[in-house]
Design an enzyme around this catalytic site. Structure first.
Site, PDB file in Angstrom:
ATOM      1  N   HIS A 239       0.838  -1.194   0.000  1.00 22.86           N
ATOM      2  CA  HIS A 239       0.000   0.000   0.000  1.00 22.86           C
ATOM      3  C   HIS A 239       0.871   1.241   0.000  1.00 22.86           C
ATOM      4  O   HIS A 239       2.104   1.155  -0.097  1.00 22.86           O
ATOM      5  CB  HIS A 239      -0.993  -0.032   1.173  1.00 22.86           C
ATOM      6  CG  HIS A 239      -0.341  -0.115   2.519  1.00 22.86           C
ATOM      7  ND1 HIS A 239       0.477   0.870   3.010  1.00 22.86           N
ATOM      8  CD2 HIS A 239      -0.381  -1.077   3.470  1.00 22.86           C
ATOM      9  CE1 HIS A 239       0.904   0.525   4.209  1.00 22.86           C
ATOM     10  NE2 HIS A 239       0.395  -0.670   4.513  1.00 22.86           N
TER      11      HIS A 239
ATOM     12  N   HIS B  27       4.109   1.356   2.137  1.00 26.86           N
ATOM     13  CA  HIS B  27       5.264   0.636   1.576  1.00 26.86           C
ATOM     14  C   HIS B  27       5.845   1.432   0.412  1.00 26.86           C
ATOM     15  O   HIS B  27       7.053   1.538   0.254  1.00 26.86           O
ATOM     16  CB  HIS B  27       4.849  -0.740   1.052  1.00 26.86           C
ATOM     17  CG  HIS B  27       4.156  -1.591   2.063  1.00 26.86           C
ATOM     18  ND1 HIS B  27       2.923  -2.141   1.844  1.00 26.86           N
ATOM     19  CD2 HIS B  27       4.514  -1.967   3.311  1.00 26.86           C
ATOM     20  CE1 HIS B  27       2.557  -2.841   2.899  1.00 26.86           C
ATOM     21  NE2 HIS B  27       3.504  -2.742   3.812  1.00 26.86           N
TER      22      HIS B  27
ATOM     23  N   CYS C 281       2.000 -10.602  19.071  1.00 28.91           N
ATOM     24  CA  CYS C 281       1.191 -10.049  17.964  1.00 28.91           C
ATOM     25  C   CYS C 281       1.747 -10.602  16.657  1.00 28.91           C
ATOM     26  O   CYS C 281       2.903 -10.368  16.313  1.00 28.91           O
ATOM     27  CB  CYS C 281       1.231  -8.527  17.942  1.00 28.91           C
ATOM     28  SG  CYS C 281       0.443  -7.894  16.439  1.00 28.91           S
TER      29      CYS C 281
ATOM     30  N   CYS D 176       2.843  -7.876  14.137  1.00 30.08           N
ATOM     31  CA  CYS D 176       4.175  -7.293  14.378  1.00 30.08           C
ATOM     32  C   CYS D 176       5.250  -8.356  14.418  1.00 30.08           C
ATOM     33  O   CYS D 176       6.428  -8.043  14.366  1.00 30.08           O
ATOM     34  CB  CYS D 176       4.221  -6.553  15.712  1.00 30.08           C
ATOM     35  SG  CYS D 176       3.146  -5.141  15.819  1.00 30.08           S
TER      36      CYS D 176
ATOM     37  N   CYS E  46      -2.878  -4.904  20.648  1.00 29.82           N
ATOM     38  CA  CYS E  46      -1.579  -4.502  20.111  1.00 29.82           C
ATOM     39  C   CYS E  46      -1.599  -3.003  19.824  1.00 29.82           C
ATOM     40  O   CYS E  46      -2.539  -2.511  19.191  1.00 29.82           O
ATOM     41  CB  CYS E  46      -1.301  -5.275  18.819  1.00 29.82           C
ATOM     42  SG  CYS E  46       0.026  -4.545  17.850  1.00 29.82           S
TER      43      CYS E  46
ATOM     44  N   HIS F 160      -1.529  -2.722  15.763  1.00 26.71           N
ATOM     45  CA  HIS F 160      -2.601  -3.299  14.954  1.00 26.71           C
ATOM     46  C   HIS F 160      -3.987  -3.198  15.566  1.00 26.71           C
ATOM     47  O   HIS F 160      -4.984  -3.375  14.882  1.00 26.71           O
ATOM     48  CB  HIS F 160      -2.278  -4.765  14.615  1.00 26.71           C
ATOM     49  CG  HIS F 160      -1.103  -4.887  13.699  1.00 26.71           C
ATOM     50  ND1 HIS F 160       0.184  -4.966  14.153  1.00 26.71           N
ATOM     51  CD2 HIS F 160      -1.019  -4.880  12.348  1.00 26.71           C
ATOM     52  CE1 HIS F 160       1.012  -5.026  13.133  1.00 26.71           C
ATOM     53  NE2 HIS F 160       0.313  -4.972  12.026  1.00 26.71           N
TER      54      HIS F 160
ATOM     55  N   LYS G 184     -13.481  10.579   7.566  1.00 27.14           N
ATOM     56  CA  LYS G 184     -13.819   9.166   7.623  1.00 27.14           C
ATOM     57  C   LYS G 184     -14.128   8.703   6.200  1.00 27.14           C
ATOM     58  O   LYS G 184     -14.833   9.376   5.456  1.00 27.14           O
ATOM     59  CB  LYS G 184     -15.054   8.998   8.513  1.00 27.14           C
ATOM     60  CG  LYS G 184     -15.330   7.577   8.855  1.00 27.14           C
ATOM     61  CD  LYS G 184     -16.392   7.512   9.941  1.00 27.14           C
ATOM     62  CE  LYS G 184     -16.922   6.120  10.067  1.00 27.14           C
ATOM     63  NZ  LYS G 184     -17.906   5.790   9.037  1.00 27.14           N
TER      64      LYS G 184
ATOM     65  N   LYS H 215     -18.367   4.967   1.588  1.00 29.48           N
ATOM     66  CA  LYS H 215     -18.828   4.805   0.210  1.00 29.48           C
ATOM     67  C   LYS H 215     -19.754   5.930  -0.185  1.00 29.48           C
ATOM     68  O   LYS H 215     -19.673   6.472  -1.274  1.00 29.48           O
ATOM     69  CB  LYS H 215     -19.623   3.507   0.124  1.00 29.48           C
ATOM     70  CG  LYS H 215     -18.891   2.349  -0.437  1.00 29.48           C
ATOM     71  CD  LYS H 215     -19.940   1.330  -0.791  1.00 29.48           C
ATOM     72  CE  LYS H 215     -19.356  -0.048  -0.894  1.00 29.48           C
ATOM     73  NZ  LYS H 215     -20.382  -1.019  -1.250  1.00 29.48           N
TER      74      LYS H 215
HETATM   75  N1  MSP Z   1       8.997  -7.028   7.502  1.00 29.75           N
HETATM   76  C1  MSP Z   1       9.103  -5.917   8.378  1.00 29.75           C
HETATM   77  C2  MSP Z   1      10.375  -5.154   8.142  1.00 29.75           C
HETATM   78  C3  MSP Z   1      11.625  -5.944   8.334  1.00 29.75           C
HETATM   79  S1  MSP Z   1      13.036  -5.000   7.978  1.00 29.75           S
HETATM   80  C4  MSP Z   1      14.291  -5.913   8.506  1.00 29.75           C
HETATM   81  C5  MSP Z   1       7.940  -4.940   8.129  1.00 29.75           C
HETATM   82  N2  MSP Z   1       7.352  -5.048   6.969  1.00 29.75           N
HETATM   83  S2  MSP Z   1       6.064  -4.213   6.533  1.00 29.75           S
HETATM   84  O1  MSP Z   1       5.777  -4.669   5.210  1.00 29.75           O
HETATM   85  O2  MSP Z   1       5.035  -4.346   7.492  1.00 29.75           O
HETATM   86  O3  MSP Z   1       6.399  -2.707   6.569  1.00 29.75           O
HETATM   87  C6  MSP Z   1       7.440  -2.186   5.801  1.00 29.75           C
HETATM   88  C7  MSP Z   1       7.500  -0.692   5.825  1.00 29.75           C
HETATM   89  O4  MSP Z   1       6.273  -0.090   5.449  1.00 29.75           O
HETATM   90  C8  MSP Z   1       7.842  -0.124   7.193  1.00 29.75           C
HETATM   91  O5  MSP Z   1       8.836   0.877   7.050  1.00 29.75           O
HETATM   92  C9  MSP Z   1       6.577   0.486   7.655  1.00 29.75           C
HETATM   93  O6  MSP Z   1       6.813   1.555   8.515  1.00 29.75           O
HETATM   94  C10 MSP Z   1       5.995   0.954   6.346  1.00 29.75           C
HETATM   95  N3  MSP Z   1       4.575   1.200   6.497  1.00 29.75           N
HETATM   96  C11 MSP Z   1       3.567   0.293   6.648  1.00 29.75           C
HETATM   97  N4  MSP Z   1       2.404   0.991   6.830  1.00 29.75           N
HETATM   98  C12 MSP Z   1       2.645   2.317   6.818  1.00 29.75           C
HETATM   99  C13 MSP Z   1       1.844   3.477   6.724  1.00 29.75           C
HETATM  100  N5  MSP Z   1       0.538   3.465   6.826  1.00 29.75           N
HETATM  101  N6  MSP Z   1       2.480   4.649   6.481  1.00 29.75           N
HETATM  102  C14 MSP Z   1       3.816   4.713   6.237  1.00 29.75           C
HETATM  103  N7  MSP Z   1       4.561   3.644   6.280  1.00 29.75           N
HETATM  104  C15 MSP Z   1       4.094   2.467   6.891  1.00 29.75           C
HETATM  105  O7  MSP Z   1       7.639  -4.147   8.994  1.00 29.75           O
END
Ligand code: MSP
Length: 665
Positions: free
Chosen positions: A18, A21, A127, A130, A144, A147, A303, A306
């Site tokens: 998303h 990421h 969790c 996490c 958590c 989450h 919020k 739809k």
């Molecule tokens: N697998 C672990 C990371 C291991 S690194 C040795 C992980 N993965 S993750 O897919 O959940 O998240 C990866 C990255 O996406 C993290 O930097 C996390 O902060 C970022 N994001 C996930 N959701 C987010 C938002 N809503 N906003 C910004 N970034 C966030 O954690």
């Protein structure tokens, strides 16, 4: 030449990617591209985190092997990064038995050899989201803190890492290298956490089998974070300490030499700034140079629902406006370190302001004018003393400084400021008048040179952020170069070739019609029976320069339902009203619609007094572009019948029981 190693976190392979990421990956890409441009020796790593309970559960539910689940999902990430022009040099998977397993096993062996592992019984709240245990005090209402759902109570015999032994060394690290964590406020958080006392950390699991076997402890697998964090060095060739990449990109003891920077979101800072350096210290390895943490993307400040039609769907945005537009938005919109809100409205506003009106329009106008003046060529004479040059010097420096300090949004500010300066210069020089009055003079050549050269520099500054757009700009400006081939010298004034062919093309970023966009989306949403999607990243992205399909012109006599639905009609309640001074007709009203109150100025003061209006429910157009009436910004239009002959307004009646904010159709 500095060797610089930039990493994103490795993403949980079975999570659907998303915006969050995408943000981490895009800013890491921006850094990698910037440093390549500046001539550094860069390595950029991303990858996938594939072990752990989450994936094992999915595999079990589907009755297949976990690696099959991982293989299926990993392509989503690879394809996504390709679509967004992510220029990673490597991609590591923690399921890689050749590259990754030996590195993790060796980390465990070195930590054990240092006497930092102990076996003991363990019960706690785990969790799965996490992949971490939480003490009671860190749970929020039993849930958590990240989450929001209840962790599982798990009890098992585990191998523990004596994290507590590293408290002092970690505090010393933060003291000696205060830039180890960026921004500084995050370092304070990390420091406080460590000061509060560290406990031994469970680093093996017996409840799962999908992981790396724990050396010396049959039936245990390595805790997923110890496994995952090691990716940063396994990808460089560790456990071979002599591996060329490891020597080139991992800092020497004390943080000298190469710079290794981990970009992460704030939720995983603790793992990177506490656990990871402690593991490395225990294994006798140097720690990274810096951990840089960004804030979160929130869904919408409103919020999501739809019926309101504000469902965040960046896939539609990207399909219409291209991947570069989303890259630009993400970089420009978030003040680094803080949280930001993602909304379609925010995207469209920024798209139109920065890209359609800003970069896109300025480029089209400049190329067209120069092409007309010099028969399709760039000017034949250069100019090295003008306002654009001065603005460019200031903004290139600001851009460099912003990126060096991870103020990514500052880099977009600098580009915007340069484009504004170019616009101002064109307006003040009026080359269109000059060419008419004086013909093609050396002065005209110099004016156009300044403008086009300013835009060339803007393109170079844009290249790490929106690479496709930068390349297209350079091509049109007669200075074609792949974004990857740009170097520091390209940031200096004077690089525009003389008398080179210009390309006049379609708008780089056609203006977005926000009203039409929302009407289309509302229709899609009401046609769809599927639940509103989360802000996930698109399955497909159009190229940056691909123009959005122009809106079909409306038929003069009749309009389609689609056209009608472009108008967002709502029930509102007038909560305050006052006649606009010095106007006979205008009434300024505060109209409540749902939770929001907006100002609407309407020509109804001849027929209604303020007292008659307050408390009354009306129908208004909610998605009208704002307009200034007698200096007051009006956001919408109140609907009224225009009485025959007099033309006096008569407000539409609404049943008072209808809640404000209700859609009218
Ligand atoms: N697998 C672990 C990371 C291991 S690194 C040795 C992980 N993965 S993750 O897919 O959940 O998240 C990866 C990255 O996406 C993290 O930097 C996390 O902060 C970022 N994001 C996930 N959701 C987010 C938002 N809503 N906003 C910004 N970034 C966030 O954690």
């Amino acid at each position: 030449m500095v060797s610089r190693y930039f990493t994103t976190p490795i993403y949980y392979v079975n999570d659907r990617p998303h915006i969050g990421h995408l943000y981490t990956t895009v800013i890491t890409d921006v850094l990698a591209r910037t440093h390549r441009l500046l001539g550094d020796d860069v390595r950029f790593l991303t990858g996938t985190d594939e072990h752990g309970q989450k994936l094992e559960k999915v595999a079990k539910a589907e009755g297949i092997d976990p690696i099959e689940v991982a293989n299926r999902h990993v392509e989503t990430f690879r394809a996504l990064w390709e679509r967004f022009d992510i220029s990673n040099d490597d991609f590591i998977r923690t399921s890689d038995r050749t590259r990754h397993y030996p590195a993790v096993a060796e980390m465990v062996r070195r930590i054990a050899a240092n006497g930092d592992l102990e076996v003991s019984r363990h019960e706690g709240w785990y969790c799965v989201g996490c992949e971490a245990f939480y003490p009671d005090k860190d749970l929020v209402d039993g849930n958590c803190p990240v989450h929001g759902y209840k962790p599982e109570l798990q009890s098992e015999e585990n191998v523990f890492f004596r994290l507590d032994r590293y408290q002092d060394r970690l505090l010393e690290l933060y003291r000696e290298r205060p830039d180890f964590v960026h921004p500084p406020t995050r370092l304070n958080e990390v420091r406080s956490f460590v000061e509060a006392g560290l406990k031994p950390l469970s680093v093996s699991r017996t409840a799962i089998t999908w992981g790396i076997p724990f050396p010396g402890h049959e039936g245990h697998v390595v805790y997923v974070w110890l496994d995952a964090l090691t990716n940063y060095i396994s990808a460089l060739g560790f456990p071979n300490d002599e591996a060329a990449e490891f020597r080139r990109f991992w800092p020497e003891a004390g943080g000298a030499g190469a710079r290794a920077v981990h970009l992460v979101g704030k939720d995983i800072l603790r793992f990177h700034a506490i656990f990871w350096p402690a593991f490395l210290m225990s294994a006798g390895l140097p720690v990274p140079s810096q951990v840089v943490a960004h804030g979160w993307w929130l869904r919408d400040s409103r919020k999501m629902s739809k019926s309101v039609g504000n469902v965040v769907r960046p896939d539609e945005l990207v399909a219409s406006f291209g991947s570069d537009a989303l890259r630009w938005f993400l970089v420009a919109e978030m003040s680094f370190g803080q949280d930001a809100s993602f909304s379609d409205e925010g995207f469209l506003t920024r798209y139109n302001a920065d890209l359609a009106n800003g970069v896109g329009n300025t480029l089209s106008r400049a190329v067209r004018m120069a092409s007309d003046a010099f028969s399709g060529k760039t000017p034949a004479e250069l100019c090295d003393d003008n306002d654009v040059l001065r603005a460019a010097e200031v903004q290139v420096a600001a851009w460099r400084e912003a990126l060096a300090g991870y103020r990514f949004e500052g880099a977009t500010d600098a580009i915007r400021a340069l484009v504004t300066a170019i616009d101002g210069y064109v307006t003040s020089k009026e080359p269109w008048k000059k060419v008419k009055a004086e013909g093609v003079t050396p002065a005209l050549h110099r004016i156009h040179f300044s403008v086009l050269e300013g835009l060339r520099l803007a393109a170079v500054m844009l290249s790490p952020i929106a690479p496709k757009t930068a390349e297209e700009m350079l091509r049109r400006l007669g200075a074609p170069k792949a974004a990857a081939d740009l170097r520091e010298a390209d940031l200096a004034w004077g690089g525009l070739p003389l008398s080179a062919p210009l390309t006049v093309g379609a708008p780089l970023f056609p203006r977005a019609d926000a009203a039409a966009y929302f009407a289309r989306k509302e229709k899609d949403v009401s046609d769809s029976t599927t639940p509103a999607p989360s802000p996930e990243v698109p399955a497909a992205a159009a190229p940056a320069a691909a123009p959005a399909a122009p809106e079909a012109p409306a038929e003069p006599a009749r309009i389609s339902v689609d056209e009608f639905f472009k108008a967002d009609l709502r029930v509102g309640e007038i909560v305050a009203a006052e006649p606009v001074p010095k106007s006979k007709k205008l009434m300024k009203m505060s109209v409540k619609s749902g939770d929001e109150v907006r100002t609407i100025v309407g020509g109804i003061a001849t027929a209604y007094t303020a007292e008659q209006l307050v408390g009354r429910k009306i129908v208004f157009v909610a998605n009208l572009a704002p307009a200034k009436l007698m200096g007051i910004e009006s956001n919408g239009m109140v609907l009224a019948a225009s009485l025959p002959e007099t033309g006096a307004p008569s407000l539409l009646m609404v049943d008072p029981s209808v809640p404000s904010g209700t859609r009218v159709k």
